[in-house]
Design a protein around this motif. Structure first.
Motif, mmCIF file in Angstrom:
data_model
loop_
_atom_site.group_PDB
_atom_site.id
_atom_site.type_symbol
_atom_site.label_atom_id
_atom_site.label_comp_id
_atom_site.label_asym_id
_atom_site.label_seq_id
_atom_site.Cartn_x
_atom_site.Cartn_y
_atom_site.Cartn_z
ATOM 1 N N ILE A 71 18.120 44.732 49.568
ATOM 2 C CA ILE A 71 18.737 43.418 49.327
ATOM 3 C C ILE A 71 19.771 43.106 50.405
ATOM 4 O O ILE A 71 19.818 41.995 50.947
ATOM 5 N N ARG A 123 18.126 42.275 53.749
ATOM 6 C CA ARG A 123 17.398 41.005 53.621
ATOM 7 C C ARG A 123 18.365 39.830 53.604
ATOM 8 O O ARG A 123 18.126 38.799 54.224
ATOM 9 N N ASN A 124 19.485 39.985 52.906
ATOM 10 C CA ASN A 124 20.467 38.911 52.782
ATOM 11 C C ASN A 124 21.532 38.951 53.877
ATOM 12 O O ASN A 124 22.476 38.167 53.842
ATOM 13 N N CYS A 171 24.016 41.011 54.627
ATOM 14 C CA CYS A 171 25.400 41.253 54.204
ATOM 15 C C CYS A 171 25.916 42.512 54.894
ATOM 16 O O CYS A 171 25.620 43.632 54.475
ATOM 17 N N THR A 227 22.325 40.376 44.695
ATOM 18 C CA THR A 227 22.272 39.012 45.210
ATOM 19 C C THR A 227 23.645 38.384 44.992
ATOM 20 O O THR A 227 24.192 37.733 45.890
ATOM 21 N N THR A 258 26.002 40.091 47.653
ATOM 22 C CA THR A 258 25.766 39.697 49.045
ATOM 23 C C THR A 258 26.084 38.222 49.271
ATOM 24 O O THR A 258 26.688 37.871 50.290
ATOM 25 N N PHE A 259 25.705 37.369 48.339
ATOM 26 C CA PHE A 259 26.011 35.947 48.490
ATOM 27 C C PHE A 259 27.526 35.722 48.439
ATOM 28 O O PHE A 259 28.066 34.938 49.214
ATOM 29 N N ARG A 312 29.090 36.892 51.716
ATOM 30 C CA ARG A 312 28.794 35.992 52.832
ATOM 31 C C ARG A 312 29.554 34.677 52.686
ATOM 32 O O ARG A 312 30.097 34.163 53.663
ATOM 33 N N THR A 370 28.633 36.788 59.335
ATOM 34 C CA THR A 370 28.429 37.373 58.008
ATOM 35 C C THR A 370 29.400 38.482 57.736
ATOM 36 O O THR A 370 29.875 39.168 58.541
#
Length: 186
Positions: free
Chosen positions: A70, A73-74, A76, A157, A160-161, A164, A186
């Motif tokens: 994750i 992919r994101n 972070c 998620t 990481t969101f 960011r 990031t």
């Protein structure tokens, strides 16, 4: 600066207990936590979800593989560095760590099945084709663990969101685990 790094004194009172316990656990207050504290609900929610994820039936290495899948992919950089450090402390194979950081196929078939399943859940918004579920289960994972993958995806998620969005910087204690492919914003 939309999301300042809050302190135990400047944070909303609803976030202070969680911040204090996190600082006690790490020995310092992580910058990501100081920024997420802007929303006590987000911070508390992440920590509760993370505690649930950490107590699920997936073994520690599988959980870390999911988190790194994750995090990369994101994009972070905070999570990649933090979980690279966790994998290193746990004695994970450097080849595995490198493959995770570089988003390459994993050298271990069982962990590769987990990585592929995690990405399939994300790419299909949970509508994973039967053959991909079967492939995951064929590597000694269970249907309970398939749903725990969803828990891990939701947990990280959120993390990481949040990291960011707030522009959380990398803590100096994680500098040795900096992710060189991370974008500058990031």
């Amino acid at each position: 600066m939309y999301f300042p790094a809050l302190t135990l004194e400047s944070a909303p009172s609803d976030a202070q207990r969680v911040m204090r316990s996190t600082a006690d656990h790490f020995g310092y207050l992580p910058a990501a936590v100081a920024k997420m504290a802007t929303s006590p609900h987000l911070l508390d929610g992440f920590l509760k979800l993370n505690a649930s994820f950490e107590s699920c039936t997936l073994d520690q290495l599988s959980r870390e593989v999911l988190v790194m899948t994750i995090a990369t992919r994101n994009e972070c950089h905070v999570c990649v560095a933090m979980h690279t450090a966790a994998l290193t402390r746990a004695g994970a194979d450097p080849e595995l760590i490198n493959a995770l950081r570089e988003q390459l196929p994993l050298p271990d078939a069982r962990l590769a099945a987990l990585q592929e399943f995690t990405l399939a859940v994300l790419e299909t918004a949970g509508n994973v084709p039967d053959e991909q579920i079967t492939a995951f289960l064929a590597h000694d994972y269970t249907t309970e663990q398939a749903l725990e993958v969803v828990l891990g995806i939701g947990t990280y998620t959120l993390s990481t969101f949040g990291n960011r969005l707030t522009g959380a910087p990398l803590d100096p204690t994680l500098a040795a685990f900096t992710w060189p492919t991370a974008r500058a914003d990031t």
